[in-house]
Design an enzyme around this catalytic site. Structure first.
Site, PDB file in Angstrom:
ATOM      1  N   LEU A  36      -5.264 -20.422  -8.903  1.00 42.32           N
ATOM      2  CA  LEU A  36      -4.336 -19.474  -9.532  1.00 42.32           C
ATOM      3  C   LEU A  36      -3.239 -20.194 -10.312  1.00 42.32           C
ATOM      4  O   LEU A  36      -2.836 -19.736 -11.387  1.00 42.32           O
ATOM      5  CB  LEU A  36      -3.721 -18.566  -8.468  1.00 42.32           C
ATOM      6  CG  LEU A  36      -4.713 -17.646  -7.751  1.00 42.32           C
ATOM      7  CD1 LEU A  36      -4.006 -16.850  -6.657  1.00 42.32           C
ATOM      8  CD2 LEU A  36      -5.397 -16.699  -8.731  1.00 42.32           C
ATOM      9  N   SER A  64       2.791 -11.340  14.421  1.00 43.61           N
ATOM     10  CA  SER A  64       2.168 -10.340  13.557  1.00 43.61           C
ATOM     11  C   SER A  64       0.673 -10.233  13.834  1.00 43.61           C
ATOM     12  O   SER A  64       0.107  -9.130  13.854  1.00 43.61           O
ATOM     13  CB  SER A  64       2.415 -10.691  12.092  1.00 43.61           C
ATOM     14  OG  SER A  64       1.831  -9.740  11.239  1.00 43.61           O
ATOM     15  N   ASP A  87      -6.789 -10.815   6.788  1.00 41.39           N
ATOM     16  CA  ASP A  87      -5.572 -11.018   5.998  1.00 41.39           C
ATOM     17  C   ASP A  87      -4.600 -11.987   6.657  1.00 41.39           C
ATOM     18  O   ASP A  87      -3.394 -11.902   6.444  1.00 41.39           O
ATOM     19  CB  ASP A  87      -4.878  -9.688   5.728  1.00 41.39           C
ATOM     20  CG  ASP A  87      -4.456  -8.981   7.022  1.00 41.39           C
ATOM     21  OD1 ASP A  87      -4.907  -9.402   8.113  1.00 41.39           O
ATOM     22  OD2 ASP A  87      -3.675  -8.017   6.944  1.00 41.39           O
ATOM     23  N   SER A 129       0.085   7.889   0.781  1.00 39.85           N
ATOM     24  CA  SER A 129       1.523   7.601   0.767  1.00 39.85           C
ATOM     25  C   SER A 129       2.060   7.368  -0.637  1.00 39.85           C
ATOM     26  O   SER A 129       3.259   7.423  -0.869  1.00 39.85           O
ATOM     27  CB  SER A 129       1.807   6.359   1.613  1.00 39.85           C
ATOM     28  OG  SER A 129       1.186   5.210   1.041  1.00 39.85           O
ATOM     29  N   GLU A 154      -6.833 -13.002   1.647  1.00 36.52           N
ATOM     30  CA  GLU A 154      -6.602 -11.725   0.973  1.00 36.52           C
ATOM     31  C   GLU A 154      -5.730 -11.954  -0.258  1.00 36.52           C
ATOM     32  O   GLU A 154      -4.729 -12.673  -0.200  1.00 36.52           O
ATOM     33  CB  GLU A 154      -5.904 -10.729   1.895  1.00 36.52           C
ATOM     34  CG  GLU A 154      -5.703  -9.372   1.222  1.00 36.52           C
ATOM     35  CD  GLU A 154      -4.857  -8.413   2.047  1.00 36.52           C
ATOM     36  OE1 GLU A 154      -5.309  -7.279   2.266  1.00 36.52           O
ATOM     37  OE2 GLU A 154      -3.740  -8.799   2.457  1.00 36.52           O
ATOM     38  N   ALA A 166       6.416  -0.941  -2.470  1.00 38.06           N
ATOM     39  CA  ALA A 166       5.713  -1.315  -1.241  1.00 38.06           C
ATOM     40  C   ALA A 166       6.660  -1.971  -0.235  1.00 38.06           C
ATOM     41  O   ALA A 166       6.566  -1.739   0.975  1.00 38.06           O
ATOM     42  CB  ALA A 166       4.551  -2.252  -1.563  1.00 38.06           C
ATOM     43  N   THR A 167       7.586  -2.783  -0.734  1.00 35.07           N
ATOM     44  CA  THR A 167       8.571  -3.435   0.138  1.00 35.07           C
ATOM     45  C   THR A 167       9.482  -2.392   0.779  1.00 35.07           C
ATOM     46  O   THR A 167       9.782  -2.460   1.980  1.00 35.07           O
ATOM     47  CB  THR A 167       9.411  -4.448  -0.659  1.00 35.07           C
ATOM     48  OG1 THR A 167       8.544  -5.444  -1.224  1.00 35.07           O
ATOM     49  CG2 THR A 167      10.433  -5.139   0.230  1.00 35.07           C
TER      50      THR A 167
END
Length: 217
Positions: A36, A64, A87, A129, A154, A166-167
């Site tokens: 990337l 997590s 992920d 959502s 991911e 999203a945050t």
């Protein structure tokens, strides 16, 4: 609260195993990030506009990972985490416009060093959502040093506006422990639609500016 924290912790032996497993995910991240970063360098050098604004990377914390296994009703073992979670290693690509996302997705799909094994287009079909993003799970071989182990990473692609939304949604969900009041849920849905419209209008302005510049040449 202390009980919840304890629930989201690996036993000492499994935690040590998990630390070893995380090494391979860090290496997988480095491999994908190299591709990337090379793409980013190419755009900066040879294209008039770079559609990539920035690239973020992250590895899930042990807490997590444990929390996600608990949510799935799975045993808290390093092996189960490695086998079932896709992920653990993640990369987020922030693009200037929603249209750019599909361009980057096609480039990722054509990389020889890894294979896309799963994809979800939440741009064309957003979640209830209002969440919009493009998700890819890529699989890669880590080479002989790791015994040719296969690892997954991911990749999420979204615009800055989608990322901001999203945050915010994540913070609200965390605050209410997943039980968000209906009025807040509705506000987020409305905001998501407005952000989508804004992304479309911004790209339209971008196209108009390009047309004007072409007429001036």
């Amino acid at each position: 609260m202390d009980i919840e924290k304890k629930k989201n912790r690996f036993e000492v032996e499994e935690f040590e195993k998990l630390k070893n497993i995380m090494v391979k995910y860090n290496c997988a991240l480095e491999i994908v990030m190299t591709h990337l970063n090379n793409l980013n360098t190419y755009y900066n050098a040879f294209e008039p506009v770079n559609p990539i604004e920035h690239i973020k990377r992250r590895i899930k914390s042990p807490e997590s990972i444990a929390g996600k296994l608990n949510k799935k009703g799975l045993p808290l073992t390093a092996e189960i985490a490695d086998q079932t979670l896709h992920d653990i290693a993640g990369i987020r690509i922030i693009c200037a416009y929603a249209k750019n996302i599909y361009e980057i997705v096609e480039i990722i799909k054509n990389q020889a060093d890894f294979t896309v094994i799963r994809e979800k287009d939440y741009l064309m079909a957003p979640k209830e959502s209002g969440y919009r993003s493009y998700h890819l799970i890529v699989e890669l071989n880590l080479g002989r040093l790791f015994g040719d182990q296969i690892c997954q990473v991911e990749i999420q692609l979204r615009t800055s506006a989608m990322d901001f939304w999203a945050t915010l949604e994540h913070k609200v969900k965390y605050k209410y422990e997943g039980k968000m009041p209906e009025f807040l849920s509705q506000e987020l849905q409305i905001s998501a639609e407005q952000i989508h419209e804004l992304d479309e209008r911004m790209y339209h302005i971008h196209e108009l500016v390009d047309e004007i510049n072409e007429d001036l040449i």
